[in-house]
Structure formats: structure tokens, C-alpha cells
Motif scaffolding. Structure first.
Motif, PDB file in Angstrom:
ATOM      1  N   ILE A  33     -63.047 -41.665 -57.016  1.00  0.00           N
ATOM      2  CA  ILE A  33     -62.005 -40.673 -57.326  1.00  0.00           C
ATOM      3  C   ILE A  33     -62.557 -39.257 -57.138  1.00  0.00           C
ATOM      4  O   ILE A  33     -61.916 -38.400 -56.520  1.00  0.00           O
ATOM      5  CB  ILE A  33     -61.473 -40.879 -58.759  1.00  0.00           C
ATOM      6  CG1 ILE A  33     -60.636 -42.155 -58.820  1.00  0.00           C
ATOM      7  CG2 ILE A  33     -60.660 -39.676 -59.216  1.00  0.00           C
ATOM      8  CD1 ILE A  33     -60.239 -42.571 -60.213  1.00  0.00           C
ATOM      9  N   LYS A  34     -63.749 -38.996 -57.659  1.00  0.00           N
ATOM     10  CA  LYS A  34     -64.343 -37.654 -57.532  1.00  0.00           C
ATOM     11  C   LYS A  34     -64.621 -37.306 -56.073  1.00  0.00           C
ATOM     12  O   LYS A  34     -64.405 -36.165 -55.648  1.00  0.00           O
ATOM     13  CB  LYS A  34     -65.618 -37.563 -58.353  1.00  0.00           C
ATOM     14  CG  LYS A  34     -65.341 -37.579 -59.842  1.00  0.00           C
ATOM     15  CD  LYS A  34     -66.612 -37.690 -60.633  1.00  0.00           C
ATOM     16  CE  LYS A  34     -66.282 -37.923 -62.093  1.00  0.00           C
ATOM     17  NZ  LYS A  34     -67.387 -38.470 -62.837  1.00  0.00           N
ATOM     18  N   MET A  35     -65.089 -38.271 -55.294  1.00  0.00           N
ATOM     19  CA  MET A  35     -65.352 -37.992 -53.882  1.00  0.00           C
ATOM     20  C   MET A  35     -64.049 -37.828 -53.096  1.00  0.00           C
ATOM     21  O   MET A  35     -64.013 -37.080 -52.122  1.00  0.00           O
ATOM     22  CB  MET A  35     -66.220 -39.096 -53.280  1.00  0.00           C
ATOM     23  CG  MET A  35     -67.631 -39.113 -53.859  1.00  0.00           C
ATOM     24  SD  MET A  35     -68.472 -37.518 -53.814  1.00  0.00           S
ATOM     25  CE  MET A  35     -68.879 -37.434 -52.093  1.00  0.00           C
ATOM     26  N   GLY A  36     -62.995 -38.496 -53.523  1.00  0.00           N
ATOM     27  CA  GLY A  36     -61.681 -38.278 -52.901  1.00  0.00           C
ATOM     28  C   GLY A  36     -61.172 -36.873 -53.166  1.00  0.00           C
ATOM     29  O   GLY A  36     -60.638 -36.206 -52.269  1.00  0.00           O
ATOM     30  N   CYS A  41     -60.469 -31.199 -51.344  1.00  0.00           N
ATOM     31  CA  CYS A  41     -60.878 -29.782 -51.442  1.00  0.00           C
ATOM     32  C   CYS A  41     -61.410 -29.271 -50.111  1.00  0.00           C
ATOM     33  O   CYS A  41     -61.107 -28.154 -49.694  1.00  0.00           O
ATOM     34  CB  CYS A  41     -61.948 -29.616 -52.520  1.00  0.00           C
ATOM     35  SG  CYS A  41     -61.327 -29.672 -54.197  1.00  0.00           S
ATOM     36  N   LEU A  42     -62.202 -30.074 -49.439  1.00  0.00           N
ATOM     37  CA  LEU A  42     -62.773 -29.674 -48.151  1.00  0.00           C
ATOM     38  C   LEU A  42     -61.675 -29.478 -47.106  1.00  0.00           C
ATOM     39  O   LEU A  42     -61.674 -28.482 -46.371  1.00  0.00           O
ATOM     40  CB  LEU A  42     -63.785 -30.728 -47.680  1.00  0.00           C
ATOM     41  CG  LEU A  42     -64.571 -30.402 -46.437  1.00  0.00           C
ATOM     42  CD1 LEU A  42     -65.439 -29.175 -46.664  1.00  0.00           C
ATOM     43  CD2 LEU A  42     -65.442 -31.584 -46.038  1.00  0.00           C
ATOM     44  N   VAL A  63     -68.506 -28.447 -52.778  1.00  0.00           N
ATOM     45  CA  VAL A  63     -69.967 -28.377 -52.882  1.00  0.00           C
ATOM     46  C   VAL A  63     -70.472 -29.022 -54.167  1.00  0.00           C
ATOM     47  O   VAL A  63     -71.451 -29.764 -54.153  1.00  0.00           O
ATOM     48  CB  VAL A  63     -70.441 -26.904 -52.784  1.00  0.00           C
ATOM     49  CG1 VAL A  63     -71.901 -26.768 -53.152  1.00  0.00           C
ATOM     50  CG2 VAL A  63     -70.195 -26.369 -51.385  1.00  0.00           C
ATOM     51  N   PHE A  64     -69.816 -28.754 -55.292  1.00  0.00           N
ATOM     52  CA  PHE A  64     -70.344 -29.205 -56.584  1.00  0.00           C
ATOM     53  C   PHE A  64     -69.849 -30.579 -57.032  1.00  0.00           C
ATOM     54  O   PHE A  64     -70.488 -31.212 -57.878  1.00  0.00           O
ATOM     55  CB  PHE A  64     -70.031 -28.169 -57.662  1.00  0.00           C
ATOM     56  CG  PHE A  64     -70.775 -26.884 -57.461  1.00  0.00           C
ATOM     57  CD1 PHE A  64     -72.152 -26.840 -57.539  1.00  0.00           C
ATOM     58  CD2 PHE A  64     -70.096 -25.713 -57.153  1.00  0.00           C
ATOM     59  CE1 PHE A  64     -72.848 -25.668 -57.340  1.00  0.00           C
ATOM     60  CE2 PHE A  64     -70.782 -24.525 -56.955  1.00  0.00           C
ATOM     61  CZ  PHE A  64     -72.158 -24.506 -57.049  1.00  0.00           C
ATOM     62  N   LEU A  65     -68.735 -31.072 -56.512  1.00  0.00           N
ATOM     63  CA  LEU A  65     -68.248 -32.380 -56.924  1.00  0.00           C
ATOM     64  C   LEU A  65     -69.188 -33.535 -56.566  1.00  0.00           C
ATOM     65  O   LEU A  65     -69.274 -34.487 -57.340  1.00  0.00           O
ATOM     66  CB  LEU A  65     -66.848 -32.634 -56.371  1.00  0.00           C
ATOM     67  CG  LEU A  65     -65.727 -32.156 -57.283  1.00  0.00           C
ATOM     68  CD1 LEU A  65     -64.385 -32.305 -56.597  1.00  0.00           C
ATOM     69  CD2 LEU A  65     -65.724 -32.884 -58.594  1.00  0.00           C
ATOM     70  N   PRO A  66     -69.903 -33.516 -55.440  1.00  0.00           N
ATOM     71  CA  PRO A  66     -70.835 -34.625 -55.191  1.00  0.00           C
ATOM     72  C   PRO A  66     -71.914 -34.738 -56.271  1.00  0.00           C
ATOM     73  O   PRO A  66     -72.257 -35.841 -56.695  1.00  0.00           O
ATOM     74  CB  PRO A  66     -71.454 -34.291 -53.834  1.00  0.00           C
ATOM     75  CG  PRO A  66     -70.452 -33.450 -53.171  1.00  0.00           C
ATOM     76  CD  PRO A  66     -69.785 -32.661 -54.259  1.00  0.00           C
TER      77      PRO A  66
END
Length: 104
Positions: A33-36, A41-42, A63-66
Motif C-alpha cells: 500500500i505504501k509503495m503504491g 506521488c511520483l 522520496v520518503f515513503l520507501p
């Protein structure tokens, strides 16, 4: 006279921790979910014609979600005991099953 008796510890099924498989599955879903959200965002930072402050917000999310996703995915379940490392006893005569090699 009651003080000398010990009550036995009774464990209930509701006290049981979730299984390792369920814990890993939960962490995998959270990571995906976070990477989605990061991917969205990208894409929005590149495609959407918005002012720079909003674009920087999308770039910061990408940048910060990974980092946040990896920290969350590596977090063990709540209340899980820490891993213990026991040193083998000096008089151990059998190789443990997880240490056996092929041909032994």
C-alpha cells in the motif's frame, strides 16, 4: 493458610499472538500500500500541472515513503518476544536438524 498455595497459570486462546504467516502477510500488505502511494506521488509530480510547492510535496512523498515502508515492513508483531540465541551445550552429541549438511 491461603498464601502457600499457588494458582496455576491458565492460558486462553484469546491471549495467543497471531501466527507468523499472518504477521508477515499483514506487513506485506502494508508495504505494498505504501509503495503504491509512492508510485502515485511520483506520477502526480511528473504529470500534474500544479505549482511547485505541491509538486515538491509529491516529490517528498516519493522520496520518503520507501524508507517508511521498509521500516514498517521490518517491524515485528506487537508483543512478539525478541529472538533468543542459545549457545550449544558442551556435551551436545547430535547435530541439530537445522545445521545438518547433505551427506552427513
Amino acid at each position: 493458610m491461603k498464601g502457600w498455595r499457588r494458582r496455576p497459570v491458565v492460558h486462553q486462546v484469546t491471549d495467543a499472538e497471531p501466527s507468523l504467516t499472518a504477521d508477515i502477510r499483514k506487513r506485506e500488505i502494508g508495504y505494498l500500500i505504501k509503495m503504491g502511494i509512492r508510485t502515485i506521488c511520483l506520477i502526480l509530480a511528473v504529470v500534474l500541472p500544479v505549482p511547485w510547492p505541491y509538486r515538491l510535496l509529491f516529490i517528498a512523498g516519493a522520496v520518503f515513503l520507501p524508507y517508511i515502508a521498509v521500516i514498517g515492513a521490518n517491524e515485528r508483531g506487537k508483543g512478539a518476544p525478541p529472538p533468543t540465541f542459545q549457545s550449544p551445550e558442551a556435551n551436545q552429541t547430535e547435530i541439530p536438524l537445522h545445521r545438518r549438511e547433505i551427506g552427513s
